[in-house]
Design a protein around this motif. Sequence first.
Motif, PDB file in Angstrom:
ATOM      1  N   ASP A  62       0.851  -1.186   0.000  1.00  0.00           N
ATOM      2  CA  ASP A  62       0.000   0.000   0.000  1.00  0.00           C
ATOM      3  C   ASP A  62       0.886   1.235   0.000  1.00  0.00           C
ATOM      4  N   PHE A  63       1.156   1.747  -1.221  1.00  0.00           N
ATOM      5  CA  PHE A  63       1.898   2.987  -1.368  1.00  0.00           C
ATOM      6  C   PHE A  63       0.896   4.114  -1.600  1.00  0.00           C
ATOM      7  N   ASP A  64       1.184   5.278  -1.048  1.00  0.00           N
ATOM      8  CA  ASP A  64       0.364   6.466  -1.239  1.00  0.00           C
ATOM      9  C   ASP A  64       1.154   7.500  -2.033  1.00  0.00           C
ATOM     10  N   VAL A  65       0.494   8.578  -2.435  1.00  0.00           N
ATOM     11  CA  VAL A  65       1.142   9.663  -3.169  1.00  0.00           C
ATOM     12  C   VAL A  65       0.810  10.982  -2.484  1.00  0.00           C
ATOM     13  N   ALA A  66       1.839  11.726  -2.130  1.00  0.00           N
ATOM     14  CA  ALA A  66       1.681  13.035  -1.504  1.00  0.00           C
ATOM     15  C   ALA A  66       2.423  14.079  -2.323  1.00  0.00           C
ATOM     16  N   GLY A  67       2.255  15.347  -1.963  1.00  0.00           N
ATOM     17  CA  GLY A  67       2.964  16.402  -2.664  1.00  0.00           C
ATOM     18  C   GLY A  67       2.699  17.752  -2.059  1.00  0.00           C
ATOM     19  N   PHE A  68       3.456  18.738  -2.490  1.00  0.00           N
ATOM     20  CA  PHE A  68       3.216  20.127  -2.109  1.00  0.00           C
ATOM     21  C   PHE A  68       3.970  21.021  -3.080  1.00  0.00           C
ATOM     22  N   ALA A  69       3.788  22.314  -2.930  1.00  0.00           N
ATOM     23  CA  ALA A  69       4.398  23.278  -3.839  1.00  0.00           C
ATOM     24  C   ALA A  69       5.422  24.125  -3.098  1.00  0.00           C
ATOM     25  N   THR A  70       6.453  24.527  -3.837  1.00  0.00           N
ATOM     26  CA  THR A  70       7.446  25.458  -3.305  1.00  0.00           C
ATOM     27  C   THR A  70       7.728  26.514  -4.365  1.00  0.00           C
ATOM     28  N   ASP A  71       8.359  27.605  -3.945  1.00  0.00           N
ATOM     29  CA  ASP A  71       8.933  28.473  -4.959  1.00  0.00           C
ATOM     30  C   ASP A  71      10.215  27.824  -5.449  1.00  0.00           C
ATOM     31  N   ARG A  72      10.883  28.428  -6.404  1.00  0.00           N
ATOM     32  CA  ARG A  72      12.026  27.759  -7.019  1.00  0.00           C
ATOM     33  C   ARG A  72      13.207  27.615  -6.067  1.00  0.00           C
ATOM     34  N   ASN A  73      13.199  28.400  -4.969  1.00  0.00           N
ATOM     35  CA  ASN A  73      14.279  28.312  -3.996  1.00  0.00           C
ATOM     36  C   ASN A  73      13.967  27.364  -2.852  1.00  0.00           C
ATOM     37  N   GLY A  74      12.825  26.674  -2.929  1.00  0.00           N
ATOM     38  CA  GLY A  74      12.514  25.669  -1.934  1.00  0.00           C
ATOM     39  C   GLY A  74      11.663  26.148  -0.785  1.00  0.00           C
ATOM     40  N   VAL A  75      11.161  27.373  -0.825  1.00  0.00           N
ATOM     41  CA  VAL A  75      10.280  27.867   0.236  1.00  0.00           C
ATOM     42  C   VAL A  75       8.891  27.278   0.017  1.00  0.00           C
TER      43      VAL A  75
END
Length: 811
Positions: free
Chosen positions: A303-316
């Motif tokens: 059971d693998f899940d998928v997550a994510g989020f957004a950053t600006d190009r500098n990683g913030v």
Amino acid sequence: MRSIVPVLPVFLALLPGGVAFGSPQQRSATTPVPQADIELPTPLDATPTPDAPRVVPPLALLPDAGVPRPAAERFGLGLDFSEVRYQHGPDGALWARGESYKARFDSEGASVIPAFGSRAPRNFDLRFELEQVLVGGEPFALAPQAEVRRVADVVTLDRGALDETYHLEVRQLEQRFTFESLAQRGELELRLALDSELVGAVDPAGGLRFSNEWGSVHYGAAIAFDAAGQRVEVESALVDGALTLRVPERFVAQAQLPLTIDPLITVFPLDNSASECFDADSAYNLAGDALLHVYGVLFSANDFDVAGFATDRNGVVLFGSFFWTDFTGQHWREPRVAHNAVSDRFLVIGLVGQTGAQSVWGHVRSVFQNFLSTPAELSGPEVGDKYVADVGGDPYLFPPSYFCIVYQRTISLGDFDINARLIDTNGVPAGAGTIIVDGSVGTFDINPSISKTNGGGNWNVVWERRGPNAASAIRGAKVNWNGGISIPSFEISSVAQAQWSPTATGPVAGSERFFVACTRYFGNDADIMVFLVNGNVREQELALSSAFPATLLKDQRSPSIETDGAHALVAWSEIDQATSSHFDLFASEIYTTPTGMGIKENRIVISTSTAQDYEPQVCSPESSNPAQSSQDYSVSWYEGGSFFNDNVWCALVRGSVGGPVSLFCTQADYPCPCGDSGFLSGCPNSSTSLGAHMSASGGASTLAPTLSLNVERMKPNATSLVFQGTGVSGAPLGDGVRCVYGTVIRFAPHTNNALGATVYPGPGEPSLAVLGQIPPQGGTFYYQTWYRDTAAFCTSAATNLSDALSVTWTY
């Protein structure tokens, strides 16, 4: 990390097919393959026969160009467990995800799925279904099907006069049974049917415990309380595979309604390590200043899940951007993401299901909105297991516009095909159906990859065709933006050695050229190969690993490559062949000219941590917006720390502008008429034995030409001029050596300053690209400076020359 010269935004004039980017005109359905490279003009003066030349070192690096840059600055891609997350599964059930558990709610009951850690071989559900309620020994009427409702972090299974509610927190959940009315009073008994592989037993500390070798779920000692705040302990027991809860008759008789029974459920995994994250991928949005990162999260072995989020190009991290594509009981693997410009949406895809019954699923979202579409099956209805899926986006700014997924389909054990499908910006399959990229019979076509972008025209698809004795070919095809096959399956590379894991870039700006990278095995040694392809013709093959003799025998594998429209960055994992125990991450920047490609910068350090760095994925702002002007690349990968505790990381790599600049025609290359002084510069003059020297700053880009030539150590206050040529040789001229010939363009004369220096172009002069009439495609040109030196010095001539520069102009 070296600084980057700012570049003004440049509007891409023409895309393949002759349609202006950003124009509402209809794109052409097919795109012509570009013609042969440009021809250089006929030379204006002949190249002389050199006088006893020494070997000129081709593209010798400038003195400061070989200084290694610092390792790329990286940032972690973590999981956000600051709140409980919710989503509906494919069957309509409501799912919740906390840090230590998942929970599923439907009309029959609820399941708690404890997070026992990545060592657990599968999920171990604890299922509760309210089977019977007795009041004073008499049945209490329950609705046959519960209505599932959620308000904030409270999930209610409405059973009429009885509400079964769950109050969810990040690390635990409370199960409550609330009676709004009772037709009679007496001992209250609830019987919950249990379904679980976990073994239940009385916990000496109170309540019950359901456990196995991987961990346990504690079902706390329940209490009952009424509206007046009176409380009593509830007897809990396991009887014939069911859980019974009993409230004493005396308490029920005097209770003020509503009456609530309240046990607490807590998960105790034996593996307390952080969640294992892997299979990272990233994509830029239209503006190019935000990235969406996706990655796999291991809940259990199946059971693998998928997550994510957004950053600006500098990683913030962009606040509020964290999301789960899926945390239900479905098994999601190998997430990939791409961007569509007209909608400014991303498509997140993955393989769903267990081996033998896999298909491609996905959903669209924006930077901050989790679900613009519910995850759904995207691959076609054709029979056969699907493997190795990838997704490409479209930067075109007017509809219609689509995403394109590719995947490997199993026909039989000896017959694998490459299929594709268009997906619209709402996450729904579009077009006529499944696109057969390669349906050849009896071939083993596997591991497809599609470019992050079609550049407004064609997606580039590459894959392996395995052959006997582990040999393999790399093949490619082009899929048009509307789903047509613009260039059918063709061969890119076929050799006796095994070739694996190909990836392809989007188009080099204004052309049908693209880069392909793969792993090639020479016995037990894995190396990185890069191909430059024009349409369906391979123009050049570059053995990238061979450019680094000191590390040639170390395994380089799992490359990923992307273009910024002119250059390309290829990243790979590298293992020490001697120890076979440690992977690091490196990258190289590749440039193009009208006649091929070369290495602009080699072995850029991405990560040399003490952990293992695996499977990089490269993306660039160019993939979502060809009109952007940055040379950024984002490299995401996963890092293996301690056993079963992997993390995902991302780093920003700032690329360069233009092609390489190299020094030649120094005293080490040709003998000077008046003797050498041993310096890497032009021949000595009457002012200094060091000789005149040329250097460059800025970028040799035809789109944003900021290159300037700095000439120093000439005769003070004398006349000088820079000239450009298309060929090199070497012959004495005056007190120096001339090395630049071919088609020559002489720039306007300058007067040197009091230190014998000048800069081209000077104030108010056009750029070097304009002065030198550099074609838009670029090319390699050579520069040298002639200057007057009338003092009696060596020969009777009154002139001398500097050393020379080779400049490769690119887009």
